[in-house]
Design a protein around this motif. Structure first.
Motif, PDB file in Angstrom:
ATOM      1  N   LEU A  59       0.884  -1.204  -0.098  1.00  0.00           N
ATOM      2  CA  LEU A  59      -0.181   0.094   0.118  1.00  0.00           C
ATOM      3  C   LEU A  59       0.891   1.231   0.122  1.00  0.00           C
ATOM      4  N   ALA A  60       1.918   1.137   0.682  1.00  0.00           N
ATOM      5  CA  ALA A  60       2.922   2.394   0.783  1.00  0.00           C
ATOM      6  C   ALA A  60       3.570   2.654  -0.567  1.00  0.00           C
ATOM      7  N   ILE A  61       3.968   1.477  -1.176  1.00  0.00           N
ATOM      8  CA  ILE A  61       4.355   1.525  -2.657  1.00  0.00           C
ATOM      9  C   ILE A  61       3.336   2.339  -3.493  1.00  0.00           C
ATOM     10  N   LEU A  62       2.361   1.683  -3.536  1.00  0.00           N
ATOM     11  CA  LEU A  62       1.135   2.367  -4.535  1.00  0.00           C
ATOM     12  C   LEU A  62       0.730   3.773  -3.981  1.00  0.00           C
ATOM     13  N   LYS A  63       0.550   3.960  -2.723  1.00  0.00           N
ATOM     14  CA  LYS A  63       0.468   5.542  -2.236  1.00  0.00           C
ATOM     15  C   LYS A  63       1.851   6.532  -3.013  1.00  0.00           C
ATOM     16  N   GLY A  64       2.852   5.647  -2.885  1.00  0.00           N
ATOM     17  CA  GLY A  64       4.171   6.371  -3.395  1.00  0.00           C
ATOM     18  C   GLY A  64       4.046   6.968  -4.913  1.00  0.00           C
ATOM     19  N   GLU A  65       3.322   6.104  -5.692  1.00  0.00           N
ATOM     20  CA  GLU A  65       3.171   6.271  -7.224  1.00  0.00           C
ATOM     21  C   GLU A  65       2.011   7.003  -7.459  1.00  0.00           C
ATOM     22  N   LEU A  66       0.863   6.927  -6.448  1.00  0.00           N
ATOM     23  CA  LEU A  66      -0.471   7.718  -6.719  1.00  0.00           C
ATOM     24  C   LEU A  66      -0.381   9.100  -6.243  1.00  0.00           C
ATOM     25  N   GLY A  67       0.473   9.144  -5.256  1.00  0.00           N
ATOM     26  CA  GLY A  67       0.483  10.516  -4.389  1.00  0.00           C
ATOM     27  C   GLY A  67      -0.652  10.647  -3.309  1.00  0.00           C
ATOM     28  N   ASP A  68      -1.831  10.122  -3.625  1.00  0.00           N
ATOM     29  CA  ASP A  68      -3.064  10.208  -2.977  1.00  0.00           C
ATOM     30  C   ASP A  68      -4.127   9.350  -3.616  1.00  0.00           C
ATOM     31  N   PHE A  69      -5.204   8.985  -2.752  1.00  0.00           N
ATOM     32  CA  PHE A  69      -6.158   7.910  -3.178  1.00  0.00           C
ATOM     33  C   PHE A  69      -7.743   8.867  -3.807  1.00  0.00           C
ATOM     34  N   THR A  70      -7.356   9.957  -4.005  1.00  0.00           N
ATOM     35  CA  THR A  70      -8.458  10.539  -4.486  1.00  0.00           C
ATOM     36  C   THR A  70      -9.269  10.165  -5.751  1.00  0.00           C
ATOM     37  N   ARG A  71      -8.398   9.265  -6.634  1.00  0.00           N
ATOM     38  CA  ARG A  71      -9.285   8.841  -7.866  1.00  0.00           C
ATOM     39  C   ARG A  71      -9.636   7.570  -7.822  1.00  0.00           C
ATOM     40  N   LEU A  72      -9.653   7.008  -6.322  1.00  0.00           N
ATOM     41  CA  LEU A  72     -10.266   5.621  -6.046  1.00  0.00           C
ATOM     42  C   LEU A  72     -11.618   5.671  -6.048  1.00  0.00           C
ATOM     43  N   LYS A  73     -12.478   4.815  -6.687  1.00  0.00           N
ATOM     44  CA  LYS A  73     -13.834   4.842  -6.481  1.00  0.00           C
ATOM     45  C   LYS A  73     -14.390   3.829  -6.026  1.00  0.00           C
ATOM     46  N   ALA A  74     -13.493   2.618  -5.456  1.00  0.00           N
ATOM     47  CA  ALA A  74     -14.296   1.558  -4.738  1.00  0.00           C
ATOM     48  C   ALA A  74     -13.021   0.462  -4.254  1.00  0.00           C
ATOM     49  N   VAL A  75     -13.234  -0.245  -3.259  1.00  0.00           N
ATOM     50  CA  VAL A  75     -12.096  -1.415  -2.879  1.00  0.00           C
ATOM     51  C   VAL A  75     -12.723  -2.567  -2.866  1.00  0.00           C
ATOM     52  N   ALA A  76     -12.093  -3.582  -3.728  1.00  0.00           N
ATOM     53  CA  ALA A  76     -12.578  -4.883  -3.740  1.00  0.00           C
ATOM     54  C   ALA A  76     -11.945  -5.712  -3.040  1.00  0.00           C
ATOM     55  N   ILE A  77     -12.188  -6.961  -2.341  1.00  0.00           N
ATOM     56  CA  ILE A  77     -11.655  -7.581  -1.459  1.00  0.00           C
ATOM     57  C   ILE A  77     -11.941  -8.990  -1.816  1.00  0.00           C
ATOM     58  N   THR A  78     -10.960 -10.005  -1.685  1.00  0.00           N
ATOM     59  CA  THR A  78     -11.416 -11.553  -1.596  1.00  0.00           C
ATOM     60  C   THR A  78     -11.920 -11.811  -0.489  1.00  0.00           C
ATOM     61  N   THR A  79     -13.060 -12.374  -0.183  1.00  0.00           N
ATOM     62  CA  THR A  79     -13.798 -12.852   1.090  1.00  0.00           C
ATOM     63  C   THR A  79     -13.858 -14.112   1.115  1.00  0.00           C
ATOM     64  N   GLU A  80     -13.986 -14.882   0.001  1.00  0.00           N
ATOM     65  CA  GLU A  80     -14.111 -16.250   0.256  1.00  0.00           C
ATOM     66  C   GLU A  80     -13.749 -17.090  -1.057  1.00  0.00           C
ATOM     67  N   PRO A  81     -13.535 -18.287  -1.142  1.00  0.00           N
ATOM     68  CA  PRO A  81     -12.755 -19.132   0.105  1.00  0.00           C
ATOM     69  C   PRO A  81     -11.431 -18.860   0.069  1.00  0.00           C
ATOM     70  N   GLY A  82     -10.939 -19.320   1.359  1.00  0.00           N
ATOM     71  CA  GLY A  82      -9.420 -19.229   1.801  1.00  0.00           C
ATOM     72  C   GLY A  82      -9.162 -19.414   3.190  1.00  0.00           C
TER      73      GLY A  82
END
Length: 356
Positions: A59-82
């Motif tokens: 996440l720190a690497i990503l933030k370093g490339e983006l500068g901020d997260f203002t362009r994000l519209k949603a967060v997707a996450i694996t919730t199953e199975p695992g």
């Protein structure tokens, strides 16, 4: 853009996908293979601890490339199975980001994510499609009928295809993950060398089973072993006294039988379901990178007149890029999860992912 997180097992991964074009903007993954190799398989508690370290690093690497997260519209996450202790690490990060940025949370089924690994950087997915999913945790034949419906036709009754490779590699003290190691050893064997014939599981039945084949391989190892006590690893309880030639022989014998089992079941499915009008077939999942398996399924697809689809090798194993691609249809339909709910699941599985 859409941020996606994958932590279902032992890979920490984040990706950034452009919603309109489906183009992958950022992808980074930290593997835990070296940490688990000494144990011959994934240790859930270790996996969980390493996710707590790896996910924030990415996440720190990503933030370093983006500068901020203002362009994000949603967060997707694996919730199953695992693994529950691994899934929870990614979910906590996803909830925190969704709540703090005030953007929607999208829950993704990991198996559906593997299907969408075929369409990373592509706007349109192909439906309907028959899919062979082979990974460390699952072995299934599915029908991807539409964005709303995935039907499980057959699945393993015990071990998965990938898991059986890991366990055979452990028996031979070859390390982890077992898939590429077994494949490498099998390739060392001369084409003229006669390999051992191992039993074909469920020859006249539908479904997958690798426990019997795994046991037959163990018996083969014992028959070739010197049983020198000094060669026995007390922690792993395996005999490593085989020479390199015998190890290659065992690996080739096992791999041929395992792929023959997959091929036999796929062939039965294609004979039975060939009138459904599905002309596209795909192999997905971490174990789908096996070259011999790909060649065998390609042979079957040619025989039955099907178009074969393969995910890029870099996206066969668990990754956040496939989760991000799978989240685009959910975003378009406005199907979001509750960011503050204790349990977060993908859309109702009643008609989304179910078993025939």
């Amino acid at each position: 853009m859409l941020l996606s997180i994958e932590s279902s097992c032992d890979d920490s991964s984040l990706a950034l996908t452009d919603i309109a074009s489906a183009k992958l903007v950022f992808h980074h993954k930290i593997s835990q293979d070296s940490a688990h190799s000494v144990y011959g398989g994934v240790v859930p508690e270790i996996a969980s601890r390493l996710h707590t370290k790896g996910l924030p690093e990415i996440l720190a690497i990503l933030k370093g490339e983006l500068g901020d997260f203002t362009r994000l519209k949603a967060v997707a996450i694996t919730t199953e199975p695992g693994l529950s202790v691994s899934l929870i690490e990614g979910l906590m990060m996803a909830k925190l980001l969704a709540l703090s940025l005030r953007i929607p949370l999208i829950a993704i089924n990991h198996l559906i994510g593997h299907f969408y690994s075929l369409f990373i950087n592509q706007c349109e997915a192909i439906f309907p499609m028959s899919v062979l999913l082979v990974s460390g945790g699952h072995t299934q034949i599915m029908q991807a009928r539409s964005e709303e419906e995935f039907l499980i036709i057959a699945q393993s009754l015990d071990d998965s295809f990938g898991e059986s490779f890991d366990k055979v590699a452990k028996m031979l003290s070859l390390g982890y993950p077992g898939g590429p190691i077994i494949e490498s050893y099998a390739s060392k064997l001369s084409p003229t060398t006669r390999i051992h014939s191992l039993p074909l599981p469920l020859k006249d039945k539908h479904g997958f089973s690798f426990s019997g084949l795994k046991n037959a391989t163990r018996l083969l190892i014992e028959s070739l072993s010197s049983h020198d006590p000094s060669k026995v690893d007390s922690r792993l309880k395996v005999d490593s006294s085989l020479n390199e030639s015998d190890k290659a022989l065992v690996c080739a014998s096992f791999q041929k039988a395992a792929i023959a089992h997959i091929s036999n079941q796929v062939e039965k499915y294609l004979k039975h379901k060939n009138n459904d009008g599905i002309r596209d077939f795909a192999i997905v999942g971490g174990a789908s990178s096996n070259a011999s398996l790909r060649a065998e399924i390609e042979r079957l697809c040619t025989r039955f007149g099907l178009r074969l689809h393969l995910a890029p090798l870099e996206f066969c194993a668990d990754n956040a890029a496939m989760i991000g691609r799978a989240a685009i249809p959910e975003w378009q339909k406005g199907i979001f999860a509750d960011s503050i709910a204790q349990e977060v699941s993908p859309r109702s599985t009643t008609n989304y992912l179910h078993t025939l």
